[in-house]
Design a protein around this motif. Structure first.
Motif, mmCIF file in Angstrom:
data_model
loop_
_atom_site.group_PDB
_atom_site.id
_atom_site.type_symbol
_atom_site.label_atom_id
_atom_site.label_comp_id
_atom_site.label_asym_id
_atom_site.label_seq_id
_atom_site.Cartn_x
_atom_site.Cartn_y
_atom_site.Cartn_z
ATOM 1 N N LEU A 118 0.807 -1.254 0.029
ATOM 2 C CA LEU A 118 -0.027 -0.053 0.087
ATOM 3 C C LEU A 118 0.927 1.178 0.034
ATOM 4 O O LEU A 118 0.680 2.367 -0.688
ATOM 5 N N LEU A 119 1.966 1.120 0.983
ATOM 6 C CA LEU A 119 2.842 2.330 0.919
ATOM 7 C C LEU A 119 3.655 2.486 -0.500
ATOM 8 O O LEU A 119 3.443 3.783 -0.914
ATOM 9 N N GLU A 120 4.137 1.469 -0.925
ATOM 10 C CA GLU A 120 4.832 1.655 -2.143
ATOM 11 C C GLU A 120 4.059 1.882 -3.201
ATOM 12 O O GLU A 120 4.467 3.020 -4.059
ATOM 13 N N GLY A 121 2.796 1.366 -3.441
ATOM 14 C CA GLY A 121 1.978 1.890 -4.322
ATOM 15 C C GLY A 121 1.500 3.209 -4.236
ATOM 16 O O GLY A 121 1.148 4.067 -5.361
ATOM 17 N N THR A 122 1.028 3.659 -3.035
ATOM 18 C CA THR A 122 0.820 5.262 -3.006
ATOM 19 C C THR A 122 1.771 6.148 -3.413
ATOM 20 O O THR A 122 1.513 7.090 -4.023
ATOM 21 N N LEU A 123 2.971 5.881 -2.942
ATOM 22 C CA LEU A 123 4.204 6.686 -3.334
ATOM 23 C C LEU A 123 4.381 6.698 -4.820
ATOM 24 O O LEU A 123 4.810 7.900 -5.381
ATOM 25 N N LEU A 124 4.178 5.553 -5.270
ATOM 26 C CA LEU A 124 4.497 5.590 -6.788
ATOM 27 C C LEU A 124 3.468 6.363 -7.636
ATOM 28 O O LEU A 124 3.632 6.979 -8.481
ATOM 29 N N PHE A 125 1.948 6.260 -6.932
ATOM 30 C CA PHE A 125 1.099 6.768 -7.829
ATOM 31 C C PHE A 125 1.444 8.279 -7.727
ATOM 32 O O PHE A 125 0.957 9.111 -8.361
ATOM 33 N N LEU A 126 1.500 8.760 -6.405
ATOM 34 C CA LEU A 126 1.915 10.296 -6.248
ATOM 35 C C LEU A 126 2.740 10.850 -7.299
ATOM 36 O O LEU A 126 2.833 11.996 -7.730
ATOM 37 N N HIS A 127 4.014 10.139 -7.471
ATOM 38 C CA HIS A 127 4.966 10.433 -8.371
ATOM 39 C C HIS A 127 4.469 10.600 -9.783
ATOM 40 O O HIS A 127 4.769 11.575 -10.336
ATOM 41 N N ILE A 128 3.833 9.460 -10.330
ATOM 42 C CA ILE A 128 3.514 9.434 -11.674
ATOM 43 C C ILE A 128 2.369 10.579 -11.783
ATOM 44 O O ILE A 128 2.272 11.236 -12.796
ATOM 45 N N ALA A 129 1.309 10.881 -10.893
ATOM 46 C CA ALA A 129 0.336 11.907 -10.985
ATOM 47 C C ALA A 129 0.819 13.116 -10.987
ATOM 48 O O ALA A 129 0.538 14.002 -11.776
ATOM 49 N N ALA A 130 1.988 13.621 -10.144
ATOM 50 C CA ALA A 130 2.695 14.650 -10.123
ATOM 51 C C ALA A 130 3.258 14.988 -11.103
ATOM 52 O O ALA A 130 3.507 15.984 -11.868
ATOM 53 N N TYR A 131 4.104 13.971 -11.672
ATOM 54 C CA TYR A 131 5.078 13.935 -12.821
ATOM 55 C C TYR A 131 4.073 14.440 -14.047
ATOM 56 O O TYR A 131 4.251 15.511 -14.946
ATOM 57 N N LEU A 132 3.101 13.471 -14.553
ATOM 58 C CA LEU A 132 2.343 13.936 -15.697
ATOM 59 C C LEU A 132 1.594 15.228 -15.508
ATOM 60 O O LEU A 132 1.218 15.770 -16.629
ATOM 61 N N SER A 133 1.033 15.487 -14.300
ATOM 62 C CA SER A 133 0.435 16.809 -14.042
ATOM 63 C C SER A 133 1.073 17.888 -14.291
ATOM 64 O O SER A 133 0.896 18.778 -15.225
ATOM 65 N N ALA A 134 2.509 17.761 -14.110
ATOM 66 C CA ALA A 134 3.299 18.744 -14.211
ATOM 67 C C ALA A 134 3.481 19.120 -15.767
ATOM 68 O O ALA A 134 3.639 20.355 -16.156
ATOM 69 N N LEU A 135 3.818 17.991 -16.489
ATOM 70 C CA LEU A 135 4.199 18.144 -17.814
ATOM 71 C C LEU A 135 2.993 18.774 -18.593
ATOM 72 O O LEU A 135 3.303 19.571 -19.357
ATOM 73 N N PHE A 136 1.683 18.200 -18.340
ATOM 74 C CA PHE A 136 0.678 18.725 -19.148
ATOM 75 C C PHE A 136 -0.130 19.954 -18.684
ATOM 76 O O PHE A 136 -0.736 20.400 -19.429
ATOM 77 N N LEU A 137 0.235 20.389 -17.394
ATOM 78 C CA LEU A 137 -0.094 21.747 -17.238
ATOM 79 C C LEU A 137 0.575 22.848 -17.725
ATOM 80 O O LEU A 137 0.127 23.730 -17.833
ATOM 81 N N VAL A 138 2.172 22.724 -17.608
ATOM 82 C CA VAL A 138 2.862 23.575 -18.076
ATOM 83 C C VAL A 138 3.172 23.632 -19.300
ATOM 84 O O VAL A 138 3.470 24.665 -20.372
ATOM 85 N N LEU A 139 3.122 22.455 -20.138
ATOM 86 C CA LEU A 139 3.736 22.397 -21.642
ATOM 87 C C LEU A 139 2.293 21.920 -22.349
ATOM 88 O O LEU A 139 1.261 21.336 -22.025
ATOM 89 N N SER A 140 2.352 22.370 -23.747
ATOM 90 C CA SER A 140 1.383 21.855 -24.674
ATOM 91 C C SER A 140 1.586 20.435 -24.763
ATOM 92 O O SER A 140 2.694 19.844 -24.473
ATOM 93 N N PRO A 141 0.615 19.718 -25.337
ATOM 94 C CA PRO A 141 0.719 18.069 -25.263
ATOM 95 C C PRO A 141 1.918 18.088 -26.106
ATOM 96 O O PRO A 141 2.659 16.679 -25.633
ATOM 97 N N GLY A 142 2.048 18.318 -27.157
ATOM 98 C CA GLY A 142 3.260 17.971 -28.068
ATOM 99 C C GLY A 142 4.567 18.044 -27.294
ATOM 100 O O GLY A 142 5.479 17.154 -27.396
#
Length: 358
Positions: free
Chosen positions: A206-230
């Motif tokens: 549960l801990l491992e999965g939660t931390l992995l999910f937080l990383h992926i969610a934050a990483y992809l959110s940052a990319l697609f909020l700051v940058l255009s899709p391309g």
């Protein structure tokens, strides 16, 4: 631990046949360990790791700050390259944490290891620990070391003869495909980490999965909020591909192309670690870029030894190996890659021969 038989160790730069067990073979490592301990090389280095962890955290935060400050621009690809390098350094810190080089206590090592691994770069600390522990116990053993399992690449002629699927498709030309395949290693680490969460043997899922999910969610959110899709997709590709290449280039010189074992081939601990490992010569820059893994022989003999002590330990270990007649292999970085690629091409010969015959 002694050699159970006169097993041939093959597939290295030079084939090695370990000598038959001697009465004192099991104490060779004990004598070396005493010399290392008396030299103070197993003592913790809290000051060094405080500075190193602080610098890595600072550079990681600086990279993401620059990412936000730059905004939607193609200059972000330079940030992607920088963060690929820093992600590699974070992985190397997680490696030291896993070996308890930083903290003596397992709990502290695990907490910081998950923060750096799972949350920091999206790599499961628990999955990697399980895999890496098995590797250290039996390096380059074809049935016991997961790092030489024939999943994509084949590491011996016997594996090549019995290969199937992707390994067989790639195996004949794997030496030419090795570096291109490393561009996928970053993605592979994320996928393997996520898949490991379904394993009952994984602790703290549960801990491992939660931390992995937080990383992926934050990483992809940052990319697609700051940058255009391309630009976001381009950033992701450059970042993850270069991260994979950097990690692969860090680990490839360590064992690839060195002797392998099969079946009941089990020399004593010292020979099992030394014969299957390769050191990379270089200065402080090499130490920095490879995270101390260029002293692979010393690291495998003393996994909990703090990184800054490995350079001094090399002098002791190399002299001791000469004293007891154990081959000690070290080379320059480019030669290490040449040896690894030459080995990969040679062991793929059965696949190429079978294709010509069909």
């Amino acid at each position: 631990m002694t050699i159970s038989s006169e097993a041939t160790v093959t597939n290295g730069p030079a084939a090695v046949r370990p000598s038959r067990s001697r009465p004192d073979a099991g104490s060779d490592f004990a004598r070396l360990s005493q010399r290392i301990t008396e030299a103070g090389l197993l003592r913790r280095r809290p000051g060094y790791y405080t500075v190193r962890l602080g610098l890595v955290i600072g550079l990681l935060a600086g990279g993401w700050t620059a990412f936000v400050a730059l905004g939607d621009t193609w200059w972000q690809l330079a940030v992607a390259a920088f963060l690929a390098l820093i992600f590699g350094q974070v992985a190397l810190v997680a490696h030291d944490l896993a070996h308890r080089q930083v903290f003596r206590k397992r709990r502290a090592s695990a907490i910081w290891g998950r923060l750096f691994g799972n949350l920091g770069i999206g790599m499961s600390y628990g999955w990697w620990m399980n895999k890496h522990t098995r590797h250290h116990a039996n390096p380059n053993h074809e049935e016991l070391d997961p790092d030489v399992a024939p999943d994509i690449l084949v590491w011996s002629t016997e594996q090549a003869r019995n290969s199937s699927g992707l390994a067989r498709f790639i195996g004949g030309h794997q030496a030419f495909l090795f570096f291109p395949l490393l561009t996928l290693e970053g993605f592979n680490l994320h996928v393997a980490s996520a898949r490991a969460l379904s394993s009952p043997s994984m602790k703290n899922r549960l801990l491992e999965g939660t931390l992995l999910f937080l990383h992926i969610a934050a990483y992809l959110s940052a990319l697609f909020l700051v940058l255009s899709p391309g630009k976001a997709v381009a950033f992701l590709a450059v970042h993850q591909c270069l991260f994979g290449v950097y990690l692969g280039c860090t680990f490839a010189p360590n064992h690839k192309g060195m002797p392998t074992f099969t079946g009941e081939d089990r020399p004593d601990f010292l020979r099992r670690q030394v014969l299957t490992s390769r050191n990379v010569r270089g200065g402080r820059f090499t130490d920095l870029m490879l995270g101390g893994l260029n002293y692979q022989i010393e690291h495998h003999l003393f996994p909990s030894m703090p990184t800054p002590h490995l350079r001094r330990a090399q002098v002791v270990v190399r002299a001791y190996c000469t004293e007891i007649g154990v081959p000690y292999h070290e080379t320059r970085i480019l030669q290490s890659y040449r040896e690894a690629l030459t080995h990969l091409h040679r062991v793929g010969e059965p696949i190429r021969r079978q294709r010509k015959a069909s």
